[in-house]
Write an enzyme that holds these catalytic residues in place. Structure first.
Site, PDB file in Angstrom:
ATOM      1  N   ASP A  30      42.196  24.875 -28.276  1.00 52.44           N
ATOM      2  CA  ASP A  30      42.484  24.757 -26.840  1.00 52.44           C
ATOM      3  C   ASP A  30      43.595  23.738 -26.640  1.00 52.44           C
ATOM      4  O   ASP A  30      43.773  22.823 -27.443  1.00 52.44           O
ATOM      5  CB  ASP A  30      41.238  24.358 -26.039  1.00 52.44           C
ATOM      6  CG  ASP A  30      41.325  24.844 -24.606  1.00 52.44           C
ATOM      7  OD1 ASP A  30      40.659  25.849 -24.269  1.00 52.44           O
ATOM      8  OD2 ASP A  30      42.090  24.244 -23.814  1.00 52.44           O
ATOM      9  N   LYS A  35      39.023  18.324 -23.755  1.00 54.74           N
ATOM     10  CA  LYS A  35      37.990  19.311 -24.068  1.00 54.74           C
ATOM     11  C   LYS A  35      37.711  19.324 -25.574  1.00 54.74           C
ATOM     12  O   LYS A  35      36.563  19.277 -26.012  1.00 54.74           O
ATOM     13  CB  LYS A  35      38.506  20.695 -23.609  1.00 54.74           C
ATOM     14  CG  LYS A  35      37.463  21.765 -23.552  1.00 54.74           C
ATOM     15  CD  LYS A  35      38.053  23.089 -23.076  1.00 54.74           C
ATOM     16  CE  LYS A  35      37.844  23.362 -21.617  1.00 54.74           C
ATOM     17  NZ  LYS A  35      38.137  24.736 -21.204  1.00 54.74           N
ATOM     18  N   CYS A 262      35.267  36.291 -12.285  1.00 53.48           N
ATOM     19  CA  CYS A 262      35.702  37.617 -12.758  1.00 53.48           C
ATOM     20  C   CYS A 262      35.852  38.674 -11.662  1.00 53.48           C
ATOM     21  O   CYS A 262      36.932  39.251 -11.514  1.00 53.48           O
ATOM     22  CB  CYS A 262      34.751  38.130 -13.831  1.00 53.48           C
ATOM     23  SG  CYS A 262      34.899  37.186 -15.358  1.00 53.48           S
TER      24      CYS A 262
END
Ligand code: NAD
Length: 434
Positions: A30, A35, A262
């Site tokens: 990433d 993160k 989504c």
């Protein structure tokens, strides 16, 4: 096998954990250093049921690793999965391909030996061709195939869905690439259906599925409105419909409108794709428009229950877009809350998992409670916006005692309507007259 995953988010991380558990060596890549540092230090960055233990086990075994370095992650990989975001373009609402194109450019130079590059992200039909062209231009000597491998996991059930998929769709135009992915997914042989299709069909399957599910939700929501007016009970209607195997019982729960990271973006992207090819996808377009409108109507419905008094204290229970996740992206709860906040400045909120994500969006526009009952102290209305199981177990007797006025708007139909009414609550829910 060695698998590299680009993008360590709601799809990339559970997929990485699952593939490591199946015995593969997985490197999750990433761009966000914070993160990756957090994951490296053993801290899981998103909440998913059942993920913590599997994560710790596979990190300890050395099969699951994390890096910000594309060079380090891609080196020697048999399969590279692209799981970066494909957010809606702010103006056109098409899926924005900038992260996909960047990932393709960045990974290309590090490919060594034959590699399958598979797109797990939800991407418009034809993206596989673009990714192939980008890699070929960046690294003309690379030996690779680009495959579409759509992801169908549900947030909140990501680990369960990884190990129990309804189907595995592989959209490959080359037998060699197909064979590599069939090897990767061999543990699922005999347990799930494999669908081997061409790359464009595979890309279309994902959008066609999500748009259909969104339309199904919208359909039952409209039936709920009809039931409220006509005196039918949508729960019973949905039950009767769901028993027809041609219809199926799933996705017939009425609510305040669909949301999440989504459905809104994928329905919009599908509608835009239709326009691009000159096909009017009227059902999808209407669904998008009416679903947006529905959330505004739900906000107004809440305000009406406190007679539009801007100072009436309102408790909002649930902020995540659905139970079981901390994800607030495009959450109907957050959108309805924003509608309420246009006319009321006395809102207290609670969510079991999504408080910190919500705080980042809401700041000091609301007050934050430590529990559901805490949020309801002195409230004149409780609005249930996310279907967390703990809200179903709310102690209504206690609730009545601590509220200033006993009003409940249950937009997830979680509470026992009869019990609430017997206790003297003004109780309103979806799809049934109060
Ligand atoms: P996400 O935003 O949670 O994660 C994407 C990650 O990719 C981010 O951490 C980002 O930093 C990283 N990233 C972006 N560009 C990068 C690059 N060049 N190199 C390395 N990392 C990079 O997104 P998500 O929810 O996991 O969704 C990813 C894709 O999967 C989307 O296309 C989505 O539509 C699709 N999808 C999501 C779900 C879901 O439930 N969330 C389900 C099925 C499919």
């Amino acid at each position: 096998m060695k698998v590299a995953i680009i993008g360590t988010g709601y799809v990339g991380l559970p997929t990485g954990v699952g593939l490591a558990e199946l015995g593969n060596n997985v490197v999750c890549i990433d761009k966000i250093e914070e993160k990756i540092n957090s994951l490296k230090s053993g801290k899981v960055t998103i909440y998913e049921d059942g993920m913590e233990d599997l994560f710790q086990k596979n990190v300890a075994s050395g099969r699951l690793q994390f890096t910000t370095s594309m060079a380090e992650g891609i080196k020697g990989a048999d399969v590279v999965l692209i799981a970066v975001g494909t957010p809606p373009h702010p103006v056109t609402k098409e899926a924005d391909m900038k992260y996909i194109h960047a990932a393709a450019t960045e990974l290309a130079q590090y490919l060594d030996g034959y590699t399958v590059v598979a797109t797990k992200s939800t991407v418009p039909v034809g993206t596989g061709d673009d990714v192939e062209e980008i890699i070929r231009k960046t690294n003309p000597s690379a030996d690779f195939d680009v495959v579409s491998l759509p992801e169908f996991l549900r947030e909140g059930f990501a680990i369960h869905d990884f190990f129990n998929p309804d189907r595995i769709v592989i959209g490959a135009n080359s037998q060699k690439a197909r064979d590599v992915l069939l090897k990767l997914y061999k543990p699922f042989e005999g347990k799930t259906k494999f669908l081997l299709v061409n790359r464009k069909s595979s890309e279309a399957i994902k959008y066609a599925s999500n748009a259909f599910l969104a339309m199904k939700i919208h359909y039952i929501n409209e039936m709920a409105d009809f039931c409220e007016k006509s005196g039918a009970d949508v729960k019973e209607v949905a039950q009767g419909m769901g028993l027809d195997s041609r219809i199926g019982a799933k996705f017939l729960n009425p609510g305040p409108g669909y949301g999440g990271s989504c459905f809104p973006k994928d329905t919009n992207a599908m509608a835009q794709m239709g326009k691009k090819y000159g096909v009017h996808l009227s059902l999808i377009e209407t669904t998008i428009e009416q679903n947006d409108l529905r959330k505004e109507k739900m906000g107004l419905r809440a305000l009406e229950m406190v007679k539009n008094n801007p100072q009436a204290r309102i408790a909002v229970l649930g902020l995540a877009f659905k139970g079981g996740t901390d994800d607030c992206r495009e959450s109907p709860a957050m959108q309805i809350l924003q509608e309420i906040l246009k006319h009321n400045s006395n809102v207290c909120v609670f969510d079991p998992k999504a408080m910190s994500n919500a705080k980042a969006i809401l700041g000091d526009k609301v007050s934050y409670a430590n529990s559901a009952l805490d949020a309801c102290q002195n409230a004149e209305l409780v609005v249930i916006l996310t279907e967390w199981e703990e809200f179903r177990a709310l102690d209504l007797v206690q609730l009545k005692k601590i509220m200033k006025s006993p009003n409940i708007l249950d937009l997830r139909n979680m509470l026992d309507a009869q019990k609430a009414q017997d206790l003297g609550f003004a109780y309103s829910c979806i799809g049934k007259r109060g």
